[in-house]
Design a protein around this motif. Structure first.
Motif, PDB file in Angstrom:
ATOM      1  N   ALA B  30       0.718  -1.056   0.146  1.00 50.80           N
ATOM      2  CA  ALA B  30      -0.093  -0.124  -0.023  1.00 50.80           C
ATOM      3  C   ALA B  30       0.836   1.185   0.011  1.00 50.80           C
ATOM      4  O   ALA B  30       0.994   1.758   0.981  1.00 50.80           O
ATOM      5  CB  ALA B  30      -0.840  -0.033   1.195  1.00 50.80           C
ATOM      6  N   ASP B  31       1.277   1.625  -1.242  1.00 48.92           N
ATOM      7  CA  ASP B  31       2.255   2.677  -1.314  1.00 48.92           C
ATOM      8  C   ASP B  31       1.883   3.891  -1.898  1.00 48.92           C
ATOM      9  O   ASP B  31       2.323   4.690  -2.804  1.00 48.92           O
ATOM     10  CB  ASP B  31       3.657   2.180  -1.956  1.00 48.92           C
ATOM     11  CG  ASP B  31       4.726   1.751  -1.111  1.00 48.92           C
ATOM     12  OD1 ASP B  31       4.521   1.727   0.114  1.00 48.92           O
ATOM     13  OD2 ASP B  31       5.414   1.090  -1.688  1.00 48.92           O
ATOM     14  N   THR B  32       0.652   4.057  -1.491  1.00 43.92           N
ATOM     15  CA  THR B  32       0.022   5.331  -2.189  1.00 43.92           C
ATOM     16  C   THR B  32       0.682   6.599  -1.789  1.00 43.92           C
ATOM     17  O   THR B  32       1.099   7.768  -2.774  1.00 43.92           O
ATOM     18  CB  THR B  32      -1.297   5.796  -1.391  1.00 43.92           C
ATOM     19  OG1 THR B  32      -1.960   4.403  -1.223  1.00 43.92           O
ATOM     20  CG2 THR B  32      -2.328   6.532  -2.335  1.00 43.92           C
ATOM     21  N   MET B  33       1.405   6.744  -0.672  1.00 49.33           N
ATOM     22  CA  MET B  33       2.218   8.077  -0.174  1.00 49.33           C
ATOM     23  C   MET B  33       3.302   8.182  -1.216  1.00 49.33           C
ATOM     24  O   MET B  33       4.097   9.018  -1.175  1.00 49.33           O
ATOM     25  CB  MET B  33       2.520   7.978   1.144  1.00 49.33           C
ATOM     26  CG  MET B  33       1.109   8.040   1.972  1.00 49.33           C
ATOM     27  SD  MET B  33       0.164   9.505   1.669  1.00 49.33           S
ATOM     28  CE  MET B  33       0.699  10.582   3.005  1.00 49.33           C
ATOM     29  N   ARG B  34       3.792   6.916  -1.639  1.00 52.60           N
ATOM     30  CA  ARG B  34       5.114   7.239  -2.388  1.00 52.60           C
ATOM     31  C   ARG B  34       4.997   6.989  -3.900  1.00 52.60           C
ATOM     32  O   ARG B  34       5.820   7.139  -4.658  1.00 52.60           O
ATOM     33  CB  ARG B  34       6.237   6.070  -2.104  1.00 52.60           C
ATOM     34  CG  ARG B  34       6.645   6.339  -0.729  1.00 52.60           C
ATOM     35  CD  ARG B  34       7.644   4.838  -0.256  1.00 52.60           C
ATOM     36  NE  ARG B  34       8.077   5.328   1.104  1.00 52.60           N
ATOM     37  CZ  ARG B  34       7.526   4.902   1.885  1.00 52.60           C
ATOM     38  NH1 ARG B  34       6.297   4.339   2.078  1.00 52.60           N
ATOM     39  NH2 ARG B  34       7.901   5.284   3.440  1.00 52.60           N
ATOM     40  N   SER B  35       3.753   6.925  -4.387  1.00 51.55           N
ATOM     41  CA  SER B  35       3.411   7.122  -5.834  1.00 51.55           C
ATOM     42  C   SER B  35       3.354   8.610  -6.670  1.00 51.55           C
ATOM     43  O   SER B  35       3.278   9.485  -5.313  1.00 51.55           O
ATOM     44  CB  SER B  35       2.015   6.376  -6.209  1.00 51.55           C
ATOM     45  OG  SER B  35       1.084   7.334  -5.407  1.00 51.55           O
ATOM     46  N   ASN B  36       3.313   8.549  -7.774  1.00 53.27           N
ATOM     47  CA  ASN B  36       3.204   9.936  -8.259  1.00 53.27           C
ATOM     48  C   ASN B  36       4.220  11.204  -7.798  1.00 53.27           C
ATOM     49  O   ASN B  36       3.885  11.980  -7.567  1.00 53.27           O
ATOM     50  CB  ASN B  36       1.958  10.398  -8.256  1.00 53.27           C
ATOM     51  CG  ASN B  36       0.875   9.742  -9.062  1.00 53.27           C
ATOM     52  OD1 ASN B  36       1.237   9.636 -10.135  1.00 53.27           O
ATOM     53  ND2 ASN B  36      -0.413   9.719  -8.674  1.00 53.27           N
ATOM     54  N   GLY B  37       5.419  10.543  -7.904  1.00 49.23           N
ATOM     55  CA  GLY B  37       6.225  11.658  -7.202  1.00 49.23           C
ATOM     56  C   GLY B  37       6.223  11.980  -5.864  1.00 49.23           C
ATOM     57  O   GLY B  37       6.436  13.104  -5.376  1.00 49.23           O
ATOM     58  N   ARG B  38       5.535  11.274  -5.231  1.00 54.98           N
ATOM     59  CA  ARG B  38       5.142  11.583  -3.592  1.00 54.98           C
ATOM     60  C   ARG B  38       4.293  12.853  -3.438  1.00 54.98           C
ATOM     61  O   ARG B  38       4.509  13.367  -2.514  1.00 54.98           O
ATOM     62  CB  ARG B  38       6.322  11.607  -2.879  1.00 54.98           C
ATOM     63  CG  ARG B  38       7.365  10.469  -3.014  1.00 54.98           C
ATOM     64  CD  ARG B  38       8.229  10.165  -2.166  1.00 54.98           C
ATOM     65  NE  ARG B  38       9.058   8.859  -2.369  1.00 54.98           N
ATOM     66  CZ  ARG B  38      10.189   8.471  -1.507  1.00 54.98           C
ATOM     67  NH1 ARG B  38      10.238   8.847  -0.516  1.00 54.98           N
ATOM     68  NH2 ARG B  38      11.029   7.490  -2.144  1.00 54.98           N
ATOM     69  N   ILE B  39       3.533  13.049  -4.407  1.00 55.92           N
ATOM     70  CA  ILE B  39       2.651  14.302  -4.356  1.00 55.92           C
ATOM     71  C   ILE B  39       1.855  14.219  -3.167  1.00 55.92           C
ATOM     72  O   ILE B  39       1.338  15.243  -2.470  1.00 55.92           O
ATOM     73  CB  ILE B  39       1.965  14.566  -5.634  1.00 55.92           C
ATOM     74  CG1 ILE B  39       1.068  16.195  -5.604  1.00 55.92           C
ATOM     75  CG2 ILE B  39       0.987  13.481  -6.031  1.00 55.92           C
ATOM     76  CD1 ILE B  39       2.102  17.187  -5.659  1.00 55.92           C
ATOM     77  N   TYR B  40       1.332  13.074  -2.514  1.00 52.77           N
ATOM     78  CA  TYR B  40       0.279  13.022  -1.633  1.00 52.77           C
ATOM     79  C   TYR B  40       0.989  13.290  -0.379  1.00 52.77           C
ATOM     80  O   TYR B  40       0.333  13.783   0.433  1.00 52.77           O
ATOM     81  CB  TYR B  40      -0.244  11.573  -1.485  1.00 52.77           C
ATOM     82  CG  TYR B  40      -0.774  11.109  -2.677  1.00 52.77           C
ATOM     83  CD1 TYR B  40      -2.117  11.352  -2.842  1.00 52.77           C
ATOM     84  CD2 TYR B  40      -0.253  10.080  -3.692  1.00 52.77           C
ATOM     85  CE1 TYR B  40      -2.755  11.192  -4.008  1.00 52.77           C
ATOM     86  CE2 TYR B  40      -1.051   9.835  -4.803  1.00 52.77           C
ATOM     87  CZ  TYR B  40      -2.174  10.348  -5.021  1.00 52.77           C
ATOM     88  OH  TYR B  40      -2.973   9.915  -6.045  1.00 52.77           O
ATOM     89  N   VAL B  41       2.398  13.300  -0.316  1.00 55.67           N
ATOM     90  CA  VAL B  41       3.021  13.855   0.891  1.00 55.67           C
ATOM     91  C   VAL B  41       2.793  15.536   1.059  1.00 55.67           C
ATOM     92  O   VAL B  41       2.633  15.850   2.067  1.00 55.67           O
ATOM     93  CB  VAL B  41       4.470  13.572   0.956  1.00 55.67           C
ATOM     94  CG1 VAL B  41       5.238  14.017   2.085  1.00 55.67           C
ATOM     95  CG2 VAL B  41       4.679  11.927   0.901  1.00 55.67           C
ATOM     96  N   VAL B  42       2.859  16.169  -0.227  1.00 51.09           N
ATOM     97  CA  VAL B  42       2.667  17.455  -0.169  1.00 51.09           C
ATOM     98  C   VAL B  42       1.085  17.593   0.119  1.00 51.09           C
ATOM     99  O   VAL B  42       0.863  18.609   1.060  1.00 51.09           O
ATOM    100  CB  VAL B  42       2.857  17.942  -1.666  1.00 51.09           C
ATOM    101  CG1 VAL B  42       2.880  19.487  -1.626  1.00 51.09           C
ATOM    102  CG2 VAL B  42       4.356  17.650  -1.958  1.00 51.09           C
ATOM    103  N   VAL B  43       0.289  17.015  -0.188  1.00 51.02           N
ATOM    104  CA  VAL B  43      -1.173  17.263  -0.036  1.00 51.02           C
ATOM    105  C   VAL B  43      -1.391  17.206   1.507  1.00 51.02           C
ATOM    106  O   VAL B  43      -1.976  17.838   2.225  1.00 51.02           O
ATOM    107  CB  VAL B  43      -2.165  16.237  -0.799  1.00 51.02           C
ATOM    108  CG1 VAL B  43      -3.447  16.374  -0.344  1.00 51.02           C
ATOM    109  CG2 VAL B  43      -1.920  16.338  -2.366  1.00 51.02           C
TER     110      VAL B  43
END
Lengths: 239, 72
Positions: B30-43
């Motif tokens: 479950a690596d959502t937070m590391r996908s798409n260049g980790r944009i979810y971390v910014v969110v």
């Protein structure tokens, strides 16, 4: 000055502000945007930088309406309203200016030229100068207010000045940029700040308009808190 | 009896080898937070800041409401 219950004590619009801003942050970062050269992902700044200016304009409008209400009734309550809305609007204006400076550093500034050269081109931009004039005029509003001791005189002078300030705000941010060439988007079109036709697609509008409402409501919320605090202070002083 | 003990000793060794086998190829987690260049971390960061600021304004609102109630 009594503390009657009014829209300031309602909570539905505060909740709406929270919901809209949460939506702005999530959809603003994750939603689809047009792929444009130079702008790239920074186009997402539309949901933040541009909204600051929208909120500023709306809050300044509320402020001048309250100044006129003061001049019609001479009720000091409206003077407090006008002042606090103007202060929050100035804060939004400063935020809009500084976020614009960051954005411009990475899109307008030419990395091949020395920094001083690149930035002197930006500094000469008529839209930036216009916005700076507008903000400085409002800084003067606060200074003028605080330099008058007498309560009624202060309220009357600053209400009249606020109308003049509003009269210079719109020429300097709406009319002047339409006449002069600028780096800022929205140059050839009718809109002085946005390239509505080319840059912003319908997907971005779905985030942009809620974002404007959300940021404005947050500004109104802060302003009403300051108003309520100052009304209380006023009440305590007169008691 | 001795054989059973030896087998029991063998079991963790087998499991260990399984583990190394798993490490050799990319693990789907479950690596959502590391996908798409980790944009979810910014969110997540931006949402945290937003939540903090709104909580602050909300508490101010509550305090002023209380003051208003006292003064009335």
């Amino acid at each position: 000055m009594t503390n009657e219950k009014n829209y300031m004590h309602k909570s539905w619009w505060k909740l709406l502000a929270v919901v809209l801003l949460t939506y702005t942050v999530i959809a603003g970062f994750l939603g689809p945007v047009p792929h444009l050269p130079l702008l790239q992902e920074t186009i997402r700044n539309l949901y933040f930088h541009v909204c600051m200016w929208f909120a500023m304009m709306i809050l300044f409008t509320v402020s001048v309406v309250n100044s006129i209400r003061y001049l019609r009734t001479f009720n000091l309550k409206y003077d407090i309203y006008a002042r606090q809305f103007a202060v929050v609007a100035i804060v939004f204006g400063i935020l809009g200016y500084s976020t614009g400076a960051i954005w411009a550093s990475y899109t307008w500034a030419d990395p091949n030229k020395p920094a001083a050269n690149a930035f002197s081109t930006i500094a000469r931009d008529p839209k930036l100068i216009g916005a700076a004039i507008a903000l400085l005029v409002y800084f003067a509003y606060l200074i003028l207010r605080d330099s008058v001791q007498d309560m009624d005189k202060k309220a009357r002078i600053s209400a009249v000045y606020n109308i003049f300030a509003y009269a210079i705000l719109f020429p300097s941010i709406w009319i002047l940029p339409r006449i002069l060439p600028s780096l800022h988007p929205g140059n050839d079109g009718e809109n002085p700040a946005l390239d509505v036709k080319n840059d912003i697609d319908s997907g971005m509008r779905l985030v942009f308009y809620p974002a404007v409402i959300g940021w404005t409501l947050l500004g109104v919320w802060i302003a009403t808190l300051k108003i309520r605090f100052n009304l209380l202070k006023e009440k305590k002083m007169s008691a | 009896m001795k054989i059973i003990r030896q087998l029991l000793l063998l079991l963790p060794a087998l499991l260990l080898s399984l583990l190394t086998l798993a490490q050799s190829k990319p693990v789907e987690m479950a690596d959502t937070m590391r996908s798409n260049g980790r944009i979810y971390v910014v969110v997540a960061v931006a949402l945290t800041i937003m939540a903090g600021l709104i909580l602050y304004v909300f508490r101010l609102d509550r305090k002023i409401s209380r003051l208003e109630k006292e003064s009335n």
